[in-house]
Design an enzyme around this catalytic site. Structure first.
Site, short mmCIF file in Angstrom:
data_model
loop_
_atom_site.label_atom_id
_atom_site.label_comp_id
_atom_site.label_asym_id
_atom_site.label_seq_id
_atom_site.Cartn_x
_atom_site.Cartn_y
_atom_site.Cartn_z
N ARG A 41 -7.10 -25.20 -57.21
CA ARG A 41 -7.27 -24.00 -58.03
C ARG A 41 -6.47 -22.82 -57.50
NH1 ARG A 41 -13.74 -24.30 -58.73
NH2 ARG A 41 -13.87 -26.21 -59.95
N ARG A 45 -7.88 -17.84 -61.47
CA ARG A 45 -8.45 -16.51 -61.65
C ARG A 45 -8.37 -15.62 -60.43
NH1 ARG A 45 -14.22 -18.12 -63.82
NH2 ARG A 45 -13.77 -19.92 -62.48
N ARG A 54 -2.78 -15.02 -69.05
CA ARG A 54 -3.74 -15.80 -69.83
C ARG A 54 -4.55 -14.95 -70.79
NH1 ARG A 54 -7.39 -19.62 -68.63
NH2 ARG A 54 -7.99 -19.05 -70.74
N ASP A 90 -6.26 -29.17 -67.31
CA ASP A 90 -7.70 -29.36 -67.17
C ASP A 90 -7.99 -30.83 -67.31
OD1 ASP A 90 -10.66 -29.48 -68.36
OD2 ASP A 90 -10.42 -27.56 -67.33
N TYR A 165 -19.17 -35.66 -68.45
CA TYR A 165 -19.00 -34.62 -69.47
C TYR A 165 -19.23 -35.17 -70.87
CZ TYR A 165 -17.08 -31.03 -66.33
OH TYR A 165 -16.92 -30.08 -65.37
#
Length: 358
Positions: A41, A45, A54, A90, A165
């Protein structure tokens, strides 16, 4: 386009400049000028430039814009000087391409419109080809041209994590429905994971054919399982993916969270490098993952919020523990937390390089 990604990958060859990089050499257990470092990552962010580029663009849409993917992937390389880039995407991108209606909801994660619970639901998961993820192929080619000698890591979600998921309908803390299918409907479970293994394998082949220098298989939720259950219900499907890439010519990394009891089994799945979360010292992990395997990790992401002398102490400790392995790639024990100070990450890269210089 009719050429399969699998055939293209077999025909491709490693770019000499990246093959001689510290990252690829360490992944193969070779001599390195310094311990290579990158962060899971690292493109995300924690970077103000990421948040800016983004802004107003949904996550799934961001993953489908090759030029945007390239820009985001390059940002931490420019800022931190890491030894490898990680492809911005992702883990649910390939299952969306396989026909599953889903969205990545901010603050929640992937949400599946119609969770998979029956054999008919499994049939909705169709095989993918390079045409289904042509945006990935394009983005990887843009990136490898820009990165030059800096390796690019491709990645995918492992069958178990993807299945969780799909069955739960989104993130879960208990994996109740997932385990209910695993224990109560093993034929359905194996049919689902077998199909996911094929999709994941092809998704990684697309990235390899386009030019990535290594691949990482994320089994983020495997730590929810006992070793016996992992071996019986999950390992054969992860092995199908990783061992199926043995001819691809790139290092294979396998990583999960909370996997202290699973490291030996995960090492048997076919990876060249086993990622270790922060719970297990690397010199201990080396005795578990299997002979000849490199390790990756494993600074606790929360340590980055401590005063610098504490960060430095932990970095030096991990570098010392990593010397027990044939090869060591410095990383965090999980992803960069969103509120992490980017300057601390830059200082960690500099420290790893100087402290480990051969």
């Amino acid at each position: 386009m009719t050429t399969t990604a699998s055939g293209a990958a077999r025909a491709s060859s490693q770019v000499p400049a990246t093959a001689d990089s510290a990252f690829v050499r360490a992944a193969r257990g070779g001599a390195v000028p310094h311990t290579p470092v990158w962060f899971m990552r690292q493109a995300g962010r924690s970077l103000p430039e990421y948040r800016k580029v983004r802004e107003g663009i949904p996550m799934l849409e961001s993953c489908r814009r090759p030029e945007l993917v390239a820009e985001i992937t390059l940002q931490p390389v420019r800022r931190h000087g890491v030894d490898a880039a990680i492809f911005f995407s992702d883990i649910v991108v390939p299952i969306a391409a396989a026909g599953i209606d889903l969205d990545i909801v901010a603050g929640t994660g992937p949400v599946i419109a119609e969770p998979i619970r029956t054999a008919a639901d499994v049939e909705r998961l169709r095989p993918i080809t390079i045409d289904d993820v042509s945006f990935v192929d394009e983005a990887v080619r843009l990136l490898t041209a820009e990165l030059g000698a800096t390796p690019l890591i491709g990645f995918a979600g492992a069958p178990f994590t993807l299945a969780s998921y799909l069955i739960e309908g989104g993130p879960s803390r208990t994996y109740t429905r997932t385990k209910a299918m695993m224990y109560g409907a093993p034929d359905l479970w194996n049919a689902l994971l077998d199909r996911l293994a094929d999709i994941t394998h092809e998704f990684l082949r697309v990235q390899i054919a386009a030019g990535v220098s290594a691949v990482q298989l994320f089994d983020s939720w495997a730590g929810a399982l006992s070793e016996a259950d992992y071996r019986h219900y999950v390992l054969p499907h992860s092995r199908k993916v990783l061992s199926g890439l043995a001819d691809a010519g790139v290092p294979r990394i396998h990583f999960g969270v909370g996997t202290a009891l699973l490291l030996g089994a995960m090492g048997e799945a076919g990876a060249d490098v086993v990622g270790v979360d922060w719970r297990t010292p690397l010199d201990v992990a080396v005795t578990q993952v299997g002979a000849g395997k490199a390790v990756q990790g494993n600074l606790d992401p929360a340590v980055l919020f401590a005063p610098w002398p504490v960060v430095e102490q932990h970095v030096r400790r991990i570098l010392g523990e990593g010397r027990a392995a044939p090869g060591h790639v410095f990383n965090l024990g999980h992803g960069v937390l969103p509120d992490t100070d980017p300057d601390v990450l830059t200082r960690v890269v500099e420290l790893v390089h100087t402290a480990s210089a051969r």
